[in-house]
Design an enzyme around this catalytic site. Sequence first.
Site, mmCIF file in Angstrom:
data_model
loop_
_atom_site.group_PDB
_atom_site.id
_atom_site.type_symbol
_atom_site.label_atom_id
_atom_site.label_comp_id
_atom_site.label_asym_id
_atom_site.label_seq_id
_atom_site.Cartn_x
_atom_site.Cartn_y
_atom_site.Cartn_z
ATOM 1 N N HIS A 142 0.819 -1.219 0.000
ATOM 2 C CA HIS A 142 0.000 0.000 0.000
ATOM 3 C C HIS A 142 0.851 1.267 0.000
ATOM 4 C CE1 HIS A 142 -3.540 -2.401 0.455
ATOM 5 N NE2 HIS A 142 -3.226 -2.821 1.666
ATOM 6 N N ASP A 177 -2.631 -10.516 -2.184
ATOM 7 C CA ASP A 177 -3.161 -10.100 -0.883
ATOM 8 C C ASP A 177 -4.672 -9.829 -1.055
ATOM 9 O OD1 ASP A 177 -2.061 -8.713 1.921
ATOM 10 O OD2 ASP A 177 -3.827 -7.669 1.135
ATOM 11 N N HIS A 179 -6.171 -7.293 -0.190
ATOM 12 C CA HIS A 179 -6.334 -5.879 -0.549
ATOM 13 C C HIS A 179 -5.614 -5.549 -1.852
ATOM 14 C CE1 HIS A 179 -6.598 -6.138 3.920
ATOM 15 N NE2 HIS A 179 -7.644 -5.349 3.731
ATOM 16 N N ASP A 257 -4.557 -12.865 4.132
ATOM 17 C CA ASP A 257 -5.830 -12.307 4.605
ATOM 18 C C ASP A 257 -7.038 -12.724 3.756
ATOM 19 O OD1 ASP A 257 -4.613 -10.645 2.726
ATOM 20 O OD2 ASP A 257 -4.654 -8.842 3.985
HETATM 21 N N1 Q9C Z 1 -10.887 -0.298 10.213
HETATM 22 C C1 Q9C Z 1 -2.407 -5.111 4.419
HETATM 23 O O1 Q9C Z 1 -2.995 -6.165 4.354
HETATM 24 N N2 Q9C Z 1 -7.598 -1.158 7.496
HETATM 25 N N3 Q9C Z 1 -2.935 -4.008 4.918
HETATM 26 C C2 Q9C Z 1 -7.738 0.077 8.205
HETATM 27 C C3 Q9C Z 1 -9.471 -0.350 9.932
HETATM 28 C C4 Q9C Z 1 -6.415 -1.229 6.720
HETATM 29 C C5 Q9C Z 1 -4.279 -4.019 5.420
HETATM 30 C C6 Q9C Z 1 -9.148 0.339 8.637
HETATM 31 C C7 Q9C Z 1 -6.151 -2.610 6.216
HETATM 32 C C8 Q9C Z 1 -4.831 -2.658 5.505
HETATM 33 C C9 Q9C Z 1 -0.974 -5.038 4.008
HETATM 34 ZN ZN ZN Z 2 -4.060 -7.157 2.962
#
Ligand code: Q9C
Ligand code: ZN
Length: 313
Positions: A142, A177, A179, A257
Site C-alpha cells: 500500500h 493479498d 487488498h 488475509d
Molecule cells: N478499520 C495489508 O494487508 N484497514 N494491509 C484500516 C481499519 C487497513 C491491510 C481500517 C487494512 C490494511 C498489508
Molecule cells: Zn491485505
Amino acid sequence: MTPLITVVHEVAGFQLASFRDRDGNPSVINETEARIGRIADGLRQCDRVQWARADVALDDVTRLADEVHAPGYLAFLRTTSTRSESVIDTQFVAPGVLPDTPVTSGAYAAALRACASAVTAAQIVTGGERYAYALCRPPGHHAGHAFLGGYCYLNNAAVAALALQRAGMRVGVLDVDYHHGNGTADILVRHPDVPFVSLHASTLQAFPYVDTSPAVAQHRFVGFDAPPSDEAYLHQLDAHLGHFANVDALVVSLGYDLIEGDPHGGWQMQPAFFGVLASRLAALRVPLVVVQEGGYALGQLAACARSLAEGLT
Ligand code: Q9C
Ligand code: ZN
C-alpha cells in the site's frame, strides 16, 4: 528434485502505534511481530525450507528505495521516525484515502529492514535459486511513490522487482493479498516494462475504499464484489497469468488475509487454498520472490504458510 525455498527471516522489533479514529475509538493493531512468528512456525514444517537473514548493505537498499519513492516522502519518513510520539500525517496519503498508518519511532528503520529482506530474496533468485520468500514486516504494497497507508511505509515488492531488473531479469509483479496493491500499482506506472496483476476484494468495499482502475495497459486489476469461491478466484488467476508469459522472475505480493476469519478480510478461503495457489505459481516455471504482505488471523497463519510452502514444487 523438488526445489528448496529460502526464507529470509527478519525480525523488525517494531510496533505499530494505536491511534484514535474519527469517533475517538482506539484502533486495534493486528499488524504485529507475532504474525511473522506464526508464519515461520508453519514454514518450518516444510522440510524444503531453509533459513537466511537479510544480507545486503543498507546503502544498497536505500539506493533502491530512493528509486521507488519520492525524495520528499522519504525525507518525511526519516525525520518523523526519529520522534517519540506517533504522527498521523495527512499529506503523504493516497488521493481520497483516510490516514490509517501512524509514523512512529523506528518505523523507517523497520521498513528499510523489510526492504533489505526483499532485496536479499531477490538476490537469492538472481543467484539461481527457484524460490525465495521475504518473511518481512511492516508490509509494503500500500506504499506508493509518495504515500503510506494500510500499515505500509516502503514498498518491499517494488524494491525487489527493481533489484531483479538490475540483475538483468525481466520481471513481473503479482499481488494476491486480500487488498488491492495500490501502492505497487502507483509505483509501477513509472516502470512500463513491468507487468502487474492484482486480485483483491473490491476497493470500494475494502481498504483503500476508493475506486481504482489501471492507469496503464500493463496493469490488470481483478476486484471481487463478493467473496469468490476457490474456483472463481483460480479462474481469474489463470486468466491473467498469461500476462507474465515473458518474465524471467515473478515477485509475488502474498497476503494470507484471504482466509476465513481474518480481522481485515472478508473471504472464506481455507489454509489448503494457499497450496493450490502455490502450485499454480509453481507451474509457471519461473523463479519466484515471495514478499510477505498481510494476513492477520494468528491462529491460521501457520497452516496457511505450511500449505503454501508444500505447494511450491
Ligand atoms: N478499520 C495489508 O494487508 N484497514 N494491509 C484500516 C481499519 C487497513 C491491510 C481500517 C487494512 C490494511 C498489508
Ligand atoms: Zn491485505
